[in-house]
Scaffold this motif. Structure first.
Motif, PDB file in Angstrom:
ATOM      1  N   UNK A 172       0.862  -1.184   0.000  1.00 35.39           N
ATOM      2  CA  UNK A 172       0.000   0.000   0.000  1.00 35.39           C
ATOM      3  C   UNK A 172       0.897   1.233   0.000  1.00 35.39           C
TER       4      UNK A 172
ATOM      5  N   UNK B 132       1.357   5.381   0.400  1.00 34.76           N
ATOM      6  CA  UNK B 132       0.769   6.588   0.965  1.00 34.76           C
ATOM      7  C   UNK B 132       1.711   7.751   0.673  1.00 34.76           C
TER       8      UNK B 132
ATOM      9  N   UNK C  63      -1.354  12.320   1.920  1.00 37.05           N
ATOM     10  CA  UNK C  63      -2.441  11.772   1.107  1.00 37.05           C
ATOM     11  C   UNK C  63      -2.971  10.470   1.692  1.00 37.05           C
ATOM     12  N   UNK C  64      -3.929   9.869   0.971  1.00 41.46           N
ATOM     13  CA  UNK C  64      -4.586   8.660   1.440  1.00 41.46           C
ATOM     14  C   UNK C  64      -3.862   7.386   1.043  1.00 41.46           C
ATOM     15  N   UNK C  65      -4.489   6.280   1.370  1.00 43.20           N
ATOM     16  CA  UNK C  65      -3.938   4.957   1.092  1.00 43.20           C
ATOM     17  C   UNK C  65      -4.283   4.527  -0.329  1.00 43.20           C
TER      18      UNK C  65
ATOM     19  N   UNK D 200      -3.963   1.136  -2.867  1.00 43.31           N
ATOM     20  CA  UNK D 200      -3.693  -0.303  -2.941  1.00 43.31           C
ATOM     21  C   UNK D 200      -2.861  -0.609  -4.176  1.00 43.31           C
TER      22      UNK D 200
ATOM     23  N   UNK E 191      -4.712  -1.179 -10.690  1.00 41.33           N
ATOM     24  CA  UNK E 191      -4.684  -0.557 -12.023  1.00 41.33           C
ATOM     25  C   UNK E 191      -3.629   0.526 -12.173  1.00 41.33           C
TER      26      UNK E 191
ATOM     27  N   UNK F  69       3.771   0.587   2.666  1.00 44.71           N
ATOM     28  CA  UNK F  69       3.446  -0.383   3.709  1.00 44.71           C
ATOM     29  C   UNK F  69       3.267  -1.765   3.100  1.00 44.71           C
TER      30      UNK F  69
ATOM     31  N   UNK G 259      -3.105  -9.634   3.891  1.00 43.32           N
ATOM     32  CA  UNK G 259      -4.509  -9.591   3.486  1.00 43.32           C
ATOM     33  C   UNK G 259      -5.242 -10.828   3.972  1.00 43.32           C
TER      34      UNK G 259
ATOM     35  N   UNK H  34      -9.799  -7.704   3.421  1.00 44.16           N
ATOM     36  CA  UNK H  34      -9.098  -6.488   3.784  1.00 44.16           C
ATOM     37  C   UNK H  34      -7.743  -6.822   4.359  1.00 44.16           C
ATOM     38  N   UNK H  35      -7.166  -5.879   5.079  1.00 40.37           N
ATOM     39  CA  UNK H  35      -5.830  -6.015   5.651  1.00 40.37           C
ATOM     40  C   UNK H  35      -5.938  -6.137   7.159  1.00 40.37           C
TER      41      UNK H  35
ATOM     42  N   UNK I 223      -0.296  -4.790   9.371  1.00 38.80           N
ATOM     43  CA  UNK I 223       0.479  -3.855   8.567  1.00 38.80           C
ATOM     44  C   UNK I 223       1.938  -3.837   9.036  1.00 38.80           C
ATOM     45  N   UNK I 224       2.855  -3.639   8.092  1.00 35.92           N
ATOM     46  CA  UNK I 224       4.223  -3.348   8.462  1.00 35.92           C
ATOM     47  C   UNK I 224       4.318  -1.917   8.982  1.00 35.92           C
ATOM     48  N   UNK I 225       5.509  -1.568   9.460  1.00 37.06           N
ATOM     49  CA  UNK I 225       5.678  -0.242  10.044  1.00 37.06           C
ATOM     50  C   UNK I 225       5.847   0.850   8.982  1.00 37.06           C
TER      51      UNK I 225
END
Lengths: 122, 110
Positions: A37, A39, A43-45, A47, A62, A95, A99, A108-109, A112-114
Motif C-alpha cells: 500500500x 501513501x 495523502x490517502x492509502x 492499494x 490498475x 506499507x 490480506x 481487507x488487511x 500492517x508493516x511499520x
C-alpha cells in the motif's frame, strides 16, 4: 504474534531502482496473500496489489500495473516490492500488508508493516 | 477504479457519536460484504478496526461499529474520546479483483 517488519528508509536519485523487504513472522507465510500500500505525503492509502507466497501469483492495482513488481522468498518468509526508474513522484511511505481472504474475496488487511519511507531526490 | 468516497472531515465533542460514510458502487461496496475500516494516527501504520462490514477484531473497542446499506458503508464511533482523533479509511473488495480504499476522513474531537 503476527509481525511484518520492513526494511529501513531509503533515499534514492531519479532513475535508480529499489527493493523494499517485508519479513513476516508469527504465522505461516504461505497461507496469506501479502500486499503493498502506498501513501504519498499528506495523502490517502492506495492499494498497489498482492502476491500469494505459495506460488507467487500476483494481482496489481490498475495504477501500478507495469510500474512495480512483487516477489517473495518463501525460505525466509519475506516479501519484496521492486521499484524501478524512480521519480520524485515515487516519494512516499510504502506499507506491506497481510490480506485476509482469497484472491476473489479479499476481506481487507489485518496486519500492517511499520512502513518504509522512500525519498527520491536529485 | 476510483477511490471510495468519504467525507474529508468529521468532528464531534467528547462523548458524542459520529458516523463516517463510505460510498462506492454496485461493483464494490454494494456487491460485497468485504468492507473494512482502518484507523491511522499521525506517523503510524493503519490499524484494522472493522472487517466484513460490522465485525470487530479482538481488542478493538465496542464503541466502534459498522454497517452497510446499498452502495454506502458506515463507521460509527460512539462515546467519542480524544484518542479517537485520527484518519479513518474504508476499503472494499471490487469485482475487478482488487481492493479499493476510501479517500479518507479526518476525525477531530472538539
Amino acid at each position: 504474534e503476527v509481525q511484518l517488519v520492513q526494511s529501513g528508509a531509503e533515499v534514492k536519485k531519479p532513475g535508480e531502482s529499489l527493493k523494499i523487504s517485508c519479513k513476516a513472522s508469527g504465522y505461516t507465510f504461505t497461507t496469506y496473500w501479502i500486499g503493498w500500500v502506498r501513501q504519498m505525503p499528506g495523502k490517502g492509502l492506495e492499494w498497489m496489489g498482492i502476491i500469494y507466497p505459495r506460488d507467487s501469483d500476483s494481482t496489481y492495482g490498475p495504477s501500478f500495473q507495469g510500474q512495480v513488481t512483487f516477489s517473495v522468498d518463501e525460505s525466509i518468509s519475506t516479501a519484496y516490492l521492486h521499484l524501478s526508474n524512480l521519480q520524485a513522484s515515487d516519494s512516499a511511505m510504502y506499507y506491506c500488508a497481510r490480506h485476509v481472504g482469497g484472491r476473489y474475496s479479499l476481506v481487507g488487511v489485518d496486519y500492517w508493516g511499520q512502513g518504509t519511507l522512500v525519498t527520491v531526490s536529485s | 477504479q476510483s477511490a471510495l468516497t468519504q467525507p474529508a472531515s468529521v468532528s464531534g465533542s467528547p462523548g458524542q457519536s459520529i458516523t463516517i460514510s463510505c460510498t462506492g458502487t454496485s461493483s464494490d461496496v454494494g456487491r460485497y460484504s468485504y468492507v473494512s475500516w482502518y484507523q491511522q494516527h499521525p506517523d503510524e501504520a493503519p490499524k484494522l478496526m472493522i472487517y466484513e462490514v460490522y465485525n470487530r477484531p479482538s481488542g478493538v473497542s465496542s464503541r466502534f461499529s459498522g454497517s452497510k446499506s446499498g452502495n454506502t458503508a458506515s463507521l460509527t464511533i460512539s462515546g467519542l474520546q480524544t484518542e479517537d482523533e485520527a484518519d479513518y479509511y474504508c476499503s472494499s473488495y471490487a469485482s475487478s479483483g482488487i481492493l479499493v480504499f476510501g479517500s479518507g476522513t479526518t476525525v477531530t474531537v472538539l
